[in-house]
Every structure is written in structure tokens, then in C-alpha cells.
Design an enzyme around this catalytic site. Structure first.
Site, short mmCIF file in Angstrom:
data_model
loop_
_atom_site.label_atom_id
_atom_site.label_comp_id
_atom_site.label_asym_id
_atom_site.label_seq_id
_atom_site.Cartn_x
_atom_site.Cartn_y
_atom_site.Cartn_z
CE LYS A 1 -1.21 1.44 2.72
NZ LYS A 1 -1.31 1.78 1.30
N1 GLU Z 1 -4.40 1.57 -0.42
C1 GLU Z 1 -4.38 2.20 -1.69
C2 GLU Z 1 -2.96 2.57 -2.08
O1 GLU Z 1 -2.01 2.01 -1.59
C3 GLU Z 1 -5.37 3.36 -1.79
C4 GLU Z 1 -5.13 4.50 -0.87
C5 GLU Z 1 -6.23 5.54 -0.88
O2 GLU Z 1 -7.14 5.44 -1.68
O3 GLU Z 1 -6.15 6.44 -0.05
O4 GLU Z 1 -2.75 3.37 -2.94
#
Ligand code: GLU
Length: 413
Positions: A103
Site C-alpha cells: 500500500k
Molecule cells: N485499493 C483497493 C483495495 O484496497 C484496490 C487495490 C488494487 O487494485 O491493487 O483493495
């Protein structure tokens, strides 16, 4: 305890104990594999240079490259990003896609920034993290406060820095430059499939079931549209400006049109305005928290009158609230399962980019539905077999898979 990192570690510790995880794996998996904090200097429109703090955390790469979004928010911080990266590891594992968890984020008041400022900040941040991202290392995506335009700038900057066209470095891109059909609505659609699977499992009809949604961003909006189309009645919706309530149902297309015009759900005409916190107290069949972490906590867990909570946001329920809800027999469908639709279609986007061959929307939707239903069934059966909550079941499956991959690969993974 509302700190998401403490919550994530606590959830992990409890799960590790339940599955009897070896000690070295507990020590390894309760911390991120890699953390970077970067300064992002940006020339603002008024000529001044502002320095933002940015983060990228890779929790695990045992099952594949790190995967997870980038968040722009005034409250973004390292602990939050660490928690979100750990949840991404479990999310990718529980739906069985070949990624680890990561993240990123930048602490910024993105709503007050111009298009140009956002572009310069995104490109400068990308340059800082360029060494640790890439299609086989770590693949960012949108999250709260970021969208397909921001993903386009990341892809472009990364491609320029490396001297190659590399669309697979990031997912959630615009369709015209390597995005996937169905990615935009994927998180909301995954939430919708999860709710359908839940009522199917309970052998309950969905007609007229009441739904309340806290948060009307990407996930909340598409979940609302799909649920409404199937006969659910959406009786309450909130966003960061306030909340609205109509027991007869809110017309979602009309609300989208209002929100686009005025930037606020409270300007919707056919509903009563209620306080933002009041959204949690409405009597409903399903409550969907679809915004930020820790919104359901010791302060309000007693006041919730929902039969099921389906977590479209990451980490919306604190550990204490989780046990209060359990005592009150309110089912929680956990984030790592319920909101996995986004990362599943991100996986499809990455596959399409690597192959240079693109799928139709129908193909994307069919495959998304298949993976969501498969994961849901696995989690619900584990929960029933082991007599644990859906969250514990999902975590047990996920941690077990990640631990197995780590054991098979060894300590370099
Ligand atoms: N931000 C989204 C999540 O928390 C998508 C993450 C992604 O597609 O890599 O799942």
C-alpha cells in the site's frame, strides 16, 4: 484501540494462535517486508514549494509481487499504510490471486489541490518509489483520493524513467491506455456479489431488503446502483458532508447526478437530512461502511441496528466493535473478502497488460463473479466448520496460504 496497525497486528496474532503458526512465521508476517517514507517536494501554483510526506509499504511478496492502492488523504500516515498493506496480503490470499500485499499514500489535502499540483506531486512521488515498484515487484492501484488519471501519470512517469512502455506497473488505468473493462465498478460489484451470495446461502429472498451505505465514493456508488437494480431498497446514504434517509428508498441515479452537481449527497431533494453519525443507527438489513477505517467502534457499536455489515471499506470495524457486534449477533462480512473485487479486476488488468490482449466486459464480469463466489463459499464453510466469525475464517484461510508460500520459498521471499 482505533489505530489500524494495532488492529491489523492484533487480528494477525489471534489468527496465528488459532492456526498454530510457527513462531518464526509469526515474527516475520506480523511486520512489513519493506517500508519506505519519502519527501515529495512540489512546486505549487502560487510558486511556493511544499514538501509532502509519502509512503510505500510492502507487507509480503511470498505469493507474488506486492499489490495495493495509493491513498491521498490529509490523515494518511505510516501506521495506516502498514495496516492497509497487511490487509492487502490477506485479501489477495483469500481470493487466491497471485499477489502479495502493499500500500502507498501521500499525506495531502488532495481536494484543495489543482490538477497541475496533483500531477506534479504524483510524478515526483513516482520517481521516489520507482526503484521498488514494477510489474514483477509491486503494482500500485487507486485507493481513497486517487483515480485513473493519477494511475495514468504513474504509468507514464515509470515508463519514462525506465525507457520502456510498461502499463503493467499500475492498475486502475484509463481504458485508452491499458485499463481493463469493468475495473472502475469492480469493488462495488464485488460487494454486490458478496451480498447476493450471503442471502443465497441464508436462503433468504433479497426483494425489498433495506440497505444503508456510509460513503458514496467509487465503491459505495457502484454497490448502490447494482443493489438497487436487483430490488434492494437503499434507505440511507452518507458522504463526508452529511447523510440522507428515506425509508421508501433513495433513487441512486438521481443522487449521483446531485452529487456530481453540488459535490454533496445532502442536496438530494427526496430525503430527510440526518447527521453523519446517525447513518449508523438506522434500522436496516444491510449496512455497508464504504469510506475509511475505524468508523464502527466502541462509541457506536451498541447503536447499530443492522442485521449484516458488509465491509466495502478497509478496516471500518475496530477490534472492540467486532466483539460487541458478535455478542449482538450482527454478522460482519470482512473487508478482505467483501471488497476484493477491486484487486481481482486489477489482477485481470495486469494479466491483460502482460499479454497485450484485452478482454470484453462480459469476460471480466464472469471471471470476477467466479472468483468472488468461490472465495465466499470457502470462507462461509470454514466459518461454519470451525464455528468462528467470517473475519476469523477469512484470516485463517489467508494467513495459512501466505505461511505455506513463505515456508515453500524460504526466508528470501
Ligand atoms: N485499493 C483497493 C483495495 O484496497 C484496490 C487495490 C488494487 O487494485 O491493487 O483493495
Amino acid at each position: 484501540m482505533d489505530n489500524p496497525w494495532q488492529i491489523a497486528q492484533k487480528q494477525f496474532d489471534v489468527t496465528a494462535e488459532m492456526i498454530g503458526l510457527e513462531d518464526w512465521l509469526r515474527r516475520l508476517l506480523r511486520e512489513p517486508k519493506k517500508v519506505i517514507v519519502v519527501s515529495v517536494p512540489v512546486r505549487m501554483d502560487n510558486g511556493n514549494v511544499k514538501v509532502f510526506e509519502g509512503y510505500r509499504v510492502q507487507h509480503s511478496t511470498a505469493r507474488g509481487p506486492a499489490k495495493g492502492g495509493i491513498r491521498y488523504h490529509p490523515d494518511a500516515n505510516l501506521d495506516e499504510v502498514k495496516a492497509l498493506s497487511m490487509w492487502m496480503t490477506w485479501k489477495c490470499a483469500v481470493v487466491d490471486i497471485p499477489f502479495g500485499g502493499g500500500k502507498g499514500g501521500i499525506r495531502c489535502d488532495f481536494k484543495s489541490m489543482s490538477h497541475g499540483e496533483l500531477e506534479r506531486m504524483t510524478r515526483r512521488y513516482t520517481l521516489e518509489i520507482a526503484g521498488i515498484i514494477g510489474p514483477t515487484k509491486d503494482i500500485p492501484a487507486p485507493d481513497v483520493g486517487t483515480d485513473s488519471q493519477i494511475m495514468a501519470w504513474i504509468m507514464d512517469t515509470y515508463s519514462a524513467v525506465t525507457g520502456n512502455y510498461i502499463p503493467a506497473v499500475v492498475t486502475g488505468k484509463p481504458l485508452q491506455i491499458g485499463g481493463s473493462e469493468g475495473r472502475k465498478e469492480a469493488t462495488g460489484k464485488g460487494v454486490y456479489f458478496t451480498i447476493l451470495s450471503y442471502f443465497k446461502h441464508k436462503k433468504q429472498s433479497i426483494k425489498g431488503k433495506k440497505v444503508v451505505i456510509q460513503g458514496f465514493g467509487n465503491a459505495g456508488k457502484y454497490a448502490a446502483l447494482l443493489l438497487e437494480k436487483d430490488g434492494f431498497t437503499i434507505i440511507g446514504i452518507s458522504d463526508s458532508t452529511g447523510a440522507i434517509y428515506n425509508p421508501k428508498g433513495i433513487k441512486i441515479n438521481k443522487l449521483i447526478e446531485t452529487k456530481e452537481r453540488t459535490k454533496s449527497v445532502v442536496d438530494y431533494k427526496d430525503a430527510e437530512k440526518i447527521s453523519g453519525s446517525g447513518i449508523f443507527e438506522i434500522e436496516t438489513d444491510v449496512l455497508i461502511p464504504a469510506a475509511l477505517e475505524s468508523v464502527i467502534n466502541v462509541e457506536n457499536a451498541d447503536k447499530i441496528h443492522a442485521k449484516v455489515i458488509c465491509e466495502a471499506a478497509n478496516g471500518p470495524v475496530t477490534t472492540e466493535a467486532d466483539s460487541i457486534l458478535k455478542d449482538r449477533k450482527i454478522t460482519v462480512i470482512p473487508d478482505i473478502l467483501a471488497n476484493a473485487g477491486g484487486v481481482i479486476v486489477s489482477y485481470f488488468e495486469w494479466v491483460q497488460n502482460l499479454q497485450g490482449y484485452y478482454w470484453t466486459k462480459e469476460e471480466v464480469d464472469t471471471r470476477l463473479k467466479f472468483l468472488m463466489e468461490k472465495a465466499f463459499n470457502k470462507v462461509i464453510h470454514t466459518a461454519e466448520e470451525r464455528n468462528v466469525s467470517l473475519r476469523t475464517a477469512a484470516l485463517m484461510i489467508a494467513v495459512d496460504r501466505v505461511a505455506l508460500a513463505t515456508k515453500l520459498r524460504g526466508i528470501y521471499s
